[in-house]
Every structure is written in structure tokens, then in C-alpha cells.
Design an enzyme around this catalytic site. Structure first.
Site, PDB file in Angstrom:
ATOM      1  CG  HIS A 136     -43.418 -32.374  38.466  1.00 53.83           C
ATOM      2  ND1 HIS A 136     -43.640 -32.837  37.181  1.00 53.83           N
ATOM      3  CD2 HIS A 136     -44.551 -31.715  38.821  1.00 53.83           C
ATOM      4  CE1 HIS A 136     -44.861 -32.475  36.796  1.00 53.83           C
ATOM      5  NE2 HIS A 136     -45.441 -31.789  37.773  1.00 53.83           N
ATOM      6  CG  ASP A 170     -50.729 -33.916  37.825  1.00 55.82           C
ATOM      7  OD1 ASP A 170     -51.117 -33.645  38.973  1.00 55.82           O
ATOM      8  OD2 ASP A 170     -50.203 -33.074  37.057  1.00 55.82           O
ATOM      9  CG  HIS A 172     -48.508 -30.309  35.312  1.00 62.74           C
ATOM     10  ND1 HIS A 172     -49.423 -30.111  36.333  1.00 62.74           N
ATOM     11  CD2 HIS A 172     -48.383 -29.118  34.669  1.00 62.74           C
ATOM     12  CE1 HIS A 172     -49.825 -28.846  36.317  1.00 62.74           C
ATOM     13  NE2 HIS A 172     -49.219 -28.225  35.324  1.00 62.74           N
ATOM     14  CG  ASP A 259     -53.173 -30.976  37.768  1.00 57.37           C
ATOM     15  OD1 ASP A 259     -53.488 -32.142  37.461  1.00 57.37           O
ATOM     16  OD2 ASP A 259     -52.001 -30.634  38.029  1.00 57.37           O
TER      17      ASP A 259
HETATM   18  C1  OKP Z   1     -47.289 -29.816  39.861  1.00 59.15           C
HETATM   19  B1  OKP Z   1     -48.228 -31.001  39.647  1.00 59.15           B
HETATM   20  C2  OKP Z   1     -48.128 -21.540  37.113  1.00 59.15           C
HETATM   21  C3  OKP Z   1     -46.914 -22.344  36.644  1.00 59.15           C
HETATM   22  C4  OKP Z   1     -46.966 -23.720  37.225  1.00 59.15           C
HETATM   23  C5  OKP Z   1     -45.524 -25.564  37.890  1.00 59.15           C
HETATM   24  C6  OKP Z   1     -46.499 -26.684  37.787  1.00 59.15           C
HETATM   25  C7  OKP Z   1     -46.269 -27.768  38.789  1.00 59.15           C
HETATM   26  C8  OKP Z   1     -47.378 -28.768  38.783  1.00 59.15           C
HETATM   27  N1  OKP Z   1     -47.811 -20.600  38.124  1.00 59.15           N
HETATM   28  N2  OKP Z   1     -45.801 -24.490  36.948  1.00 59.15           N
HETATM   29  O1  OKP Z   1     -47.954 -31.804  38.557  1.00 59.15           O
HETATM   30  O2  OKP Z   1     -49.606 -30.706  39.731  1.00 59.15           O
HETATM   31 ZN    ZN Z   2     -50.071 -31.345  37.877  1.00 62.08          ZN
END
Ligand code: OKP
Ligand code: ZN
Length: 320
Positions: A136, A170, A172, A259
């Protein structure tokens, strides 16, 4: 398989993140990396090697000097327990600065670069195991637990010696990585991730984002519905792998986030532990020199088991 690792990551320990301004627990913790390392070693899947130090100029290939210096100076200026949210150079409130953030984030980039170097020196599969993650982080900004874009730094380095494909699995979307290479045709970015209209980072990762200028056609997004089955996930993965095959890269940078796992506390695409073997195996069948770059994965108790399956699928045990 070489596992590149350094204990410096433990110096980055944010106390909390801000979710709509409210303090909430920070899931990106040191145990994530320690658990994966112990599990891979217990299964004899690799040996640990320490990274080389690369000059800070290697970061300037994908990040602005202003951003890197801001992060460094701000981080070093903090006191031991500070959890600082800068008003600049950030995309969201999920990447606080602490005193140890710069040193840990810089070391993560060293680990990614050391792994890349080993691919150039003939290794087939290397695991760059670090935190904080990177996908990110954009050229001028931190966000989503990420500070420096380790996958991008490694891909940029490898791109001087051949064509590079980045596969981001990932949960995300890797908005930072996508943006960094958006106008380039020598680095392909392919990502499978949760539908961004429902999940972080919300602002990008839609299928109609395909690159710009010379880079048109060299970004590929596969947004996935949150209730996707393993069977359908595998079909989408196969499409992504065909994109990579058609690009015919010399190197594969694998942004590996765990994740997507069923019980992940912040992601969760319903994927089971054994399924990570299938993912690894399908990627291995590309027969590309592959650099595993650690991204997310927050179900600490199961991360070791996931990593074992994944690395076995990738053929990690065939390597010494
Ligand atoms: C980072 B990676 C929950 C909200 C989470 C941020 C996610 C970041 C992910 N407390 N929002 O891509 O694993
Ligand atoms: Zn992630």
C-alpha cells in the site's frame, strides 16, 4: 530455500491504528513473522540468512526523496512510546510512525533487495520474510501498515536485468505497487483481491484499471466477491497466471499475503490452510525465478501452517 530475515522488525511496534478516528488494536504485530520463520525452520523448508545493507538511494527508485527523508526524520525524532499520525505523506490512518519505524521499514527493503540479488545469482526461489509490509506504500505516501514498498523496490531492481511480473495475492489490492508501475510496460502488475467497493483500500483495484500510456494493458486486476469459493478462486488464479505466462517475464515477484485465509481477523476470503498448497503449486508451474515478498496475514496462530503449505506448493523443499 533461503529465508532472508532480520530481527530489526521488532523495533516497529505501533500501539494502535485509527479507524474513523477511533483507536483500535494494531494487528500488524511482530509475532506474524516469528511464527512463519519458526514453522518453516521446523519443517526444514529453508535456512535463515541475514540481509545486506543497501544504500538509501535504492529507495529513491520508487519513492520520492522528500517522502523518504520525511519518514526518516520524523521517525527518529519520536520518543519511545509515541504513536504518531503525520498529516502529510499518508493515504489513511493505518500507518502510524514510531521511533523504530524507519529502521524496520528500511530493513524490510534491504531484505527484499537481498532476496532479489539472490535470484540474480541463480537461486530459483527465495523467501524475503519481513514486516512491515509494503504494497500500500506509494511513491509519496505510507498507508495500510505499509511504509516502503518492498515488492516495488525489488521489482524495480530486477527490472534492470529482465522483465518482471508482480503477482499480488494479498486480500487487499496493492494500490501502491499498481500506481508505481502504472505507466510501465516492462513490469506487469497482476492482483487478486477482495472487491474494493466493499473492502480496503476502496480507492483502487477495479477491473477497469489496466494501466496508462506505455503501461496500458500491463496492470490486471481481479476483484473477488467476498463469498467466493476455493474452486472459483482457483479459476481466477489460473487466469492471472495465464496473464503472467503471456507476458513471459524473467522474474516473478510474489506479494504473498495470507489474509485471504478463512479465519483472518481483518481479511478472510474463505480459503482453507491446505488450499495454500494448491496456490503455491499453480504458481510453481510457471517455472519462473520467484521472490516471495511478505505482505499481510493476521491470523497469528495459523500463519505458520499456511506458510508451510504455500512454500511446499512452490517447491521450497526441493531447494537446499
Ligand atoms: C494491509 B495489508 C481493520 C481495518 C484494516 C487496513 C488494512 C491494511 C492491510 N482494523 N484496514 O494489505 O495486509
Ligand atoms: Zn492485506
Amino acid at each position: 530455500m533461503n529465508i532472508i530475515y532480520s530481527a530489526i522488525h521488532t523495533q516497529h511496534r505501533p500501539a494502535y491504528e485509527l479507524y474513523d478516528g477511533v483507536r483500535s488494536v494494531y494487528p500488524e504485530v511482530s509475532e506474524r513473522i516469528e511464527v512463519i520463520k519458526s514453522a518453516l525452520l521446523a519443517e526444514n523448508l529453508g535456512k535463515v540468512m541475514h540481509p545486506r545493507r543497501f544504500p538509501v538511494s535504492y529507495l529513491y527508485t520508487v519513492h520520492s526523496k522528500q517522502y523518504v527523508e520525511f519518514l526518516k526524520n520524523k521517525s527518529f525524532s519520536l520518543s519511545k512510546d509515541d504513536n504518531f499520525f503525520p498529516s502529510y505523506f499518508m493515504t489513511d490512518t493505518y500507518a502510524p510512525l514510531t521511533k523504530g519505524t524507519y529502521i524496520a521499514a528500511k530493513e524490510a527493503a534491504n531484505i527484499a533487495l537481498t532476496g532479489a540479488d539472490q535470484l540474480l545469482n541463480g537461486q530459483r526461489l527465495v523467501y524475503s520474510l519481513f514486516r512491515p509490509p509494503g504494497h500500500h506504500a506509494d511513491s509519496h505516501s505510507m498507508g495500510g501498515y505499509c511504509y516502503f514498498n518492498n515488492a516495488a523496490v525489488a521489482a524495480e531492481y530486477l527490472s534492470k536485468r529482465g522483465r518482471v511480473a508482480i503477482l499480488d495475492i494479498d486480500f487487499h489490492h496493492g494500490n501502491g505497487t499498481q500506481h508505481i508501475f502504472y505507466d510501465r510496460s516492462d513490469v506487469l502488475y497482476v492482483s487478486l483481491h477482495a472487491d474494493p467497493s466493499k473492502k480496503y483500500p476502496y480507492i483502487s483495484g477495479f477491473a477497469n484499471e489496466t494501466g496508462i500510456g506505455e503501461g496500458r494493458g500491463f496492470t490486471k486486476n481481479y476483484p473477488l466477491s467476498l463469498d467466493i469459493s476455493e474452486e472459483l478462486y482457483f479459476k481466477k488464479l489460473q487466469k492471472a497466471l495465464i496473464d503472467i505466462q503471456q507476458f513471459a517475464p524473467n522474474f516473478l515477484v510474489l506479494s504473498a499475503g495470507f489474509d485471504t485465509y478463512l479465519h483472518d481477523p481483518i481479511g478472510g476470503l474463505g480459503l482453507s490452510i491446505p488450499f495454500y498448497y494448491n496456490i503455491g503449486k499453480a504458481i510453481q508451474e510457471l517455472h519462473l525465478k520467484t521472490l516471495i515478498i511478505q505482505e499481510g496475514g493476521y491470523a497469528v496462530e495459523d500463519l505458520g501452517k499456511i506458510a508451510i503449505k504455500f512454500v511446499k506448493g512452490l517447491g521450497g523443499e526441493e531447494n537446499e
